[in-house]
Design an enzyme around this catalytic site. Structure first.
Site, short mmCIF file in Angstrom:
data_model
loop_
_atom_site.label_atom_id
_atom_site.label_comp_id
_atom_site.label_asym_id
_atom_site.label_seq_id
_atom_site.Cartn_x
_atom_site.Cartn_y
_atom_site.Cartn_z
N LYS A 122 46.21 22.97 52.03
CA LYS A 122 46.25 24.43 51.89
C LYS A 122 45.21 24.89 50.87
O LYS A 122 44.62 25.96 51.02
CB LYS A 122 47.66 24.89 51.53
CG LYS A 122 48.59 24.55 52.70
CD LYS A 122 50.03 24.82 52.45
CE LYS A 122 50.87 24.37 53.62
NZ LYS A 122 51.27 22.96 53.62
N CYS A 180 58.04 22.25 54.50
CA CYS A 180 57.95 21.63 55.83
C CYS A 180 59.32 21.05 56.19
O CYS A 180 59.42 19.96 56.72
CB CYS A 180 56.85 20.58 55.88
SG CYS A 180 57.10 19.21 54.76
N1 SAM Z 1 50.22 21.96 49.57
C1 SAM Z 1 49.95 20.57 49.89
C2 SAM Z 1 49.01 20.49 51.06
O1 SAM Z 1 48.96 21.42 51.86
O2 SAM Z 1 48.27 19.50 51.18
C3 SAM Z 1 51.22 19.79 50.08
C4 SAM Z 1 52.16 19.89 48.91
S1 SAM Z 1 53.61 18.93 49.04
C5 SAM Z 1 54.55 19.77 50.20
C6 SAM Z 1 54.44 19.29 47.54
C7 SAM Z 1 53.77 18.76 46.28
O3 SAM Z 1 54.60 19.10 45.17
C8 SAM Z 1 53.60 17.26 46.25
O4 SAM Z 1 52.24 16.92 46.08
C9 SAM Z 1 54.42 16.82 45.02
O5 SAM Z 1 53.79 15.79 44.28
C10 SAM Z 1 54.51 18.10 44.20
N2 SAM Z 1 55.68 18.14 43.30
C11 SAM Z 1 56.71 17.28 43.21
N3 SAM Z 1 57.56 17.65 42.24
C12 SAM Z 1 57.06 18.77 41.70
C13 SAM Z 1 57.48 19.61 40.63
N4 SAM Z 1 58.61 19.39 39.97
N5 SAM Z 1 56.70 20.66 40.33
C14 SAM Z 1 55.57 20.90 41.03
N6 SAM Z 1 55.13 20.13 42.04
C15 SAM Z 1 55.87 19.08 42.37
#
Ligand code: SAM
Length: 457
Positions: free
Chosen positions: A120, A236
């Site tokens: 994104k 997702c």
């Molecule tokens: N937006 C990305 C993309 O389109 O490529 C995908 C993001 S993925 C759904 C969610 C992300 O949130 C992961 O990379 C994860 O490491 C991170 N995450 C995990 N725990 C989190 C936290 N407590 N605060 C913020 N981000 C976190």
């Protein structure tokens, strides 16, 4: 393709979807959809190269994203030199909806709060056209590094990658951003066809835990947004707890927000694995100037001072000779980290300056221009990816399917074309840079970073 689903998940989805559940569950027996997004920073829709890419990978348009397409998996676009040149990003089609709804504009200040691996982020950067500032944050250091690499390959000149907890950013830049995307960590029910680990890790308790975590992060997203700004919350996953119910909780807790749109894509109805996105707007008048509600963070000394100015002068000397067609974004400041020089764009009203980045982990503090070694300037790979081949004084063009391009991507040096003067130049395919070479004595010495080279056969 036959994914074995947890019984509790099937039961919950039957309850949620009623008469539609059979169709939904049948989608797990069908192959998944593959997608890519053309990078508007490198290729326009009317460019003849876009038609060649479409033919090579059998592209079909994704209805909700103008630059998005599905492709025939057997054509393997991820292995093509066009991918190394950043001409497209491989992304599951339904995931493309969130950044479309965010609707970032050139010149704005935009934050992608949970950004790795960068699908994104690169999409938002494409829509911003290199103007304004995009901060892409990722909490996990290893994933933040991958995010920085993807930002680099896409050629985003106006992006900063941070590796921080959301509340660290909220304390630093309250009410600073025109738009914030929270693509939240979730239970990933939409990943089941793609990733067997997502199935193994799923449980009702994991869903509840994800919902709690989303409620921890959302207040930070709310705080980071300017009055009048737009927040997109996406996941997702399919359950209501992490989607509508989380958004309902958010609206009750932050009454200054209103829900302006809610979208769901489903694998049995739409092309893709499924996604949820809510568009939330904060009341108030948006202003260009940032008025920090709290005192700004104290400045660090590493970014300022004569060192950065001297390094920038060396860069300018290099660029005048080797990259005469490229201009740095006019508003910005140089940052020097050790021997590495970065350019941090500073659009009107941006609080993200040298001082406010102090004590943050920064996998990419701006566009990496290059390194100063023994008084000499060596351009960075990121710079090669942020320019076009026509901007360079020296260029070595080869067809994407040529043995020379394969050799360049393996890290091999190539014979210099007749008459090529000594100095730095770009190896290109279809005019798009793959990386630097340094020409001398009839040879183009390969300067593609070792970590990006393809294995030798
Ligand atoms: N937006 C990305 C993309 O389109 O490529 C995908 C993001 S993925 C759904 C969610 C992300 O949130 C992961 O990379 C994860 O490491 C991170 N995450 C995990 N725990 C989190 C936290 N407590 N605060 C913020 N981000 C976190």
């Amino acid at each position: 393709m036959n994914t074995v689903l947890p019984d509790a998940y099937v039961e919950r989805m039957r309850r949620q979807l009623g008469g539609e559940a059979d169709d939904f569950l049948a989608s797990y027996r069908r192959p998944r959809t593959f997608g890519l997004r053309l990078n508007p920073l490198k290729i326009g829709p009317a460019d003849p190269l876009a038609a060649r890419i479409a033919a090579a990978f059998k592209l079909k348009p994704v209805p909700w994203c103008g630059t998005g397409f599905t492709y025939d998996e057997r054509t393997r676009p991820g292995r093509h030199p066009w991918h190394a040149a950043g001409l497209y990003y491989i992304q599951e089609p339904s995931a493309m909806i969130a950044a479309e709804l965010l609707d970032a504009r050139p010149g704005e200040l935009v934050l992608d709060l949970a950004a790795a691996p960068g699908g994104k982020t690169t999409q938002i950067g494409g829509r911003m056209g290199g103007r304004g500032l995009l901060v892409a944050n990722e909490i996990h250091p290893g994933r933040a590094k991958i995010l920085a690499e993807n930002v680099e390959r896409a050629g985003l000149a106006n992006a900063v990658v941070t590796n921080a907890e959301p509340d660290e950013l909220a304390a630093r830049w309250p009410e600073a951003f025109d738009r914030v995307l929270l693509d939240a960590p979730c239970s990933g029910e939409g990943m089941f066809r793609k990733d067997p680990d997502a199935v193994r890790e799923w449980s009702p308790e994991a869903v509840a835990m994800c919902a709690r975590r989303q409620r921890d992060i959302l207040p930070c997203a709310a705080r980071l947004l300017k009055p009048g700004g737009r927040l997109v919350y996406s996941t997702c996953t399919f359950n209501r707890e992490e989607n509508e119910e989380t958004v309902g909780w958010f609206l009750r807790t932050f009454p200054e927000f209103r829900l302006v749109r809610e979208e769901r894509l489903w694998p049995h109805r739409d092309e893709g694995e499924g996604h949820y996105a809510a568009v939330l707007e904060k009341e108030g008048e948006r202003t260009e100037r940032w008025r920090s509600p709290s005192p700004p963070a104290k400045g660090g000394k590493r970014e300022r001072g004569g060192g950065a100015a001297e390094a920038l002068a060396l860069y300018r000397e290099f660029a005048a000779e080797a990259l005469p067609g490229f201009e740095l974004p006019p508003a910005g400041e140089p940052l020097l980290f050790g021997e590495s020089l970065f350019w941090l764009p500073r659009p009107e009203g941006s609080p993200v300056g040298a001082a406010s980045l102090a004590r943050l982990r920064l996998p990419r503090p701006g566009l990496h221009l290059g390194d100063v070694r023994k008084g000499r300037f060596e351009p960075a790979h990121a710079l090669a990816m942020a320019v076009s081949g026509s901007m360079a004084a020296r260029r070595r063009e080869a067809a994407p399917d040529s043995p020379e391009t394969a050799a360049y991507l393996r890290g091999e040096s190539l014979p210099a074309p007749d008459g090529l003067a000594r100095g730095w130049g770009l190896a290109t395919v279809d005019g798009c840079p793959l990386g630097w070479f340094k020409a001398s004595d009839g040879v183009c010495k390969n300067r593609l970073p070792k970590g990006l080279r393809s294995p030798s056969a």
